[in-house]
Structures are given as structure tokens and as C-alpha cells.
Design an enzyme around this catalytic site. Sequence first.
Site, PDB file in Angstrom:
ATOM      1  CE1 TYR A   1     -43.521  16.028  13.521  1.00  0.00           C
ATOM      2  CE2 TYR A   1     -43.396  13.639  13.705  1.00  0.00           C
ATOM      3  CZ  TYR A   1     -42.783  14.849  13.471  1.00  0.00           C
ATOM      4  OH  TYR A   1     -41.442  14.894  13.170  1.00  0.00           O
TER       5      TYR A   1
ATOM      6  CB  SER B   1     -40.942  11.655  11.097  1.00  0.00           C
ATOM      7  OG  SER B   1     -40.874  10.957  12.338  1.00  0.00           O
TER       8      SER B   1
END
Length: 379
Positions: A231, A218
Site C-alpha cells: 500500500y 496517502s
Amino acid sequence: MSSFDVDVVIQVLSRTLFSPSFCVLLSLTIFSQVKDPHHPAFIGVTAWTGLVCAFSLLRHVNRIYASQGSWLFAPPGINWSDQVVLITGGGSGIGALLAETLAMRNITVVVLTKDKPTYEVENDNIVTYLCDVSDYEQVEATATKVREEVGEPTIIVNNAGVVKGKLLLDLSKEDIQEQVVCSGPTFGVNTLAHFWVQKAFLPALVRMKRGHIVSISSILGLVGAAQMTDYCASKAALVSLHQTLRYELDSRHKTPGIRTTLVLPSFTLTSLFAKAHMPRSALFQFLAPPLQPHVIVKQIIDALDAEESRVIRLPWYSNVARFMGPAVGIVPKWLGDCCLRELRLMKQVSGADFAMKEYGPSPDAAERIASEAANESAT
């Protein structure tokens, strides 16, 4: 015009003012009109053409070097008839769309998913195994079944991921490390699963000296955001994993034919971020458009088709992270803060620090601490 954004502008420019062939043609056209090699217009266009061609040559060199290919000829395309594609987290979102797209090409797809998937169209080319990829023993047991029932995967797409959306002080030990019934631990699914899957299936690729490993990370693995500590950290680990795996394949295993692709998407319209609140302004929609899953799937398949190692950054504005990241940042922090925080450009472009407000507990840790401080001050 609803899909008109900065990425469309970049695509148009890449095929015109930043295209070597277009610039060469433009130079010849101007010369045919002015008929004077010393004319300022011809000199300016020629200089620009030289810069564009030099930059394109550097990109070509990097592309060839990354895939250990030929300097003159494009590598042969992949032979899909003997490929077995394994996708983790293929029961929904990007993984499910990729599985369905490949299956429609009559490609054998193996899906590892924690919950039974529901595809739009049932396809016999998709073989599903219920497996919690954060659990090493489950991955090993499932790998044995896959080899016996389907065959050795030649392409591995590590796609499984979870998000908690909590502030650091609200995260429990179970959220980060241990098994959570509803979705799984962040590092277990987002990071350790990559290790378990590669340990199970990479030896076969090394023996064959070919294959492709796709790691879905990401943009938040490069630039952090509030309420996403676990995350972001788990996705940042994948960036390093991708890089070190590439070095091991080239230097230690002597298998440059095994390709590695790292995917760094920004905010994507999947169920994982269904509750995220992003800015709705026209400026945000133009500069930082939310990604549709099919855009990512197309780029992954392009990399597989070309048999090239790539780093995929989507959409275009995510390239800014290459300069603003804390570890590799070129722009000083004070300048980044002035430009992005004080002038609120970051909020207009991404709104990342407030996007996950709906995910964590209410009140969250920041609100509780502020409330306690206010009570102490009142007393």
C-alpha cells in the site's frame, strides 16, 4: 468538546496570531495604548507582525506560482455548468461522498466502480459504469462509452484504492500484481489505474487546455508503516506521478490551465480501514484525530472551486511527514528513532505499525519466523 483536537487549535491560531490582518490590528491597538514607537511591547508585536506578513506573502507567491495565476487578482471561480466530473472508486467511501455532494449541485458526475454502488439518495446526475480500473482494456472500452453517452470529462478524480494489510513476506504475487477477485491487485488499483485513466482522458484535457486532475494518495506514501508495504509503495508512486505530470503539463504540453491536486490524508474512517486498530487514548484523539470523509471531500471541492493546483495534507499532524520522510527527511534517522520510537511517541500519535494486525494471516510471517527460530533454539 468531543471534536476538540489540535486541528481546531491550529485553525484558531491561523485566524488570530498567525493572521496578518489580526496582527496589524493588534499592533495598532497596542500603539494606541502605549503611544510610544520605542515601547518594548509595540516593538515585539511589530516584529511578529512582520514575520507573519512575510510568511503569508511567501505562501501567496507559492500559491500564485503553482497555478500560474495573477499576482493581484484571484482567479475566476470554476463554471460548474459545463463540467463533467469523473470519479474512480466512486461506489463507496470518499469517492461516493464526493459524487453525491457534486451531484446535489446539479453537476454531471461519472463514476467508475467495480461493484454496483448504493448511494444514500439516488440522483440522476450520477452516471455509473461498472469498470475494473486496474484493467487497461476495460478502462479504454469504458472511456469510449463515457464520451459517447455523457461527454468528455473535464475533471478527473483518481480515488480507487485497495489495502491488503499483510506483511511483505505474506503478500502473494496476486496480491501485488495480478487480478484478485475480491478487491483487485494493490498496484493495479492504487497505481496503474491512474495511468490507464489519464491515458484515456488526458488527451482531451490537453486539447481543451483546461481541466483538473485530482490524485488521492496517502500520508503513507511519504512515511511507511509495518504491514502496509504494498500500500505504501503504491501510494508513494502517486506522489512522483503527480509531480512529473505537473512538469509535463507545464513544460511539454504548455497547458498550465490544467490543474493538478494531490491529496495526502492520514487515517480516514472508511470501510477500507474498518478493521484497523488505532490508539484510543485522549492524547491520540487530540494530536492525530481520525479523518471523517466529508473533511477530505470539502478540501477537494475547495480546490476545484478555486481552480488551483494544490497539495492537500490532512489532518494538521500529517505535515510532520514533510520532515520525517526517508527520501526528503530533514530530521536525522537516529534522532527520529530516538524521539518517535524509543520514547513511543509514534505509537501514541499514530499506532501505524500495529494498526493492520487484523488484516493479515494468523500467524503472520513475523510470528512464523519467530516460532521457527524458537523451535530451532529448543532443539
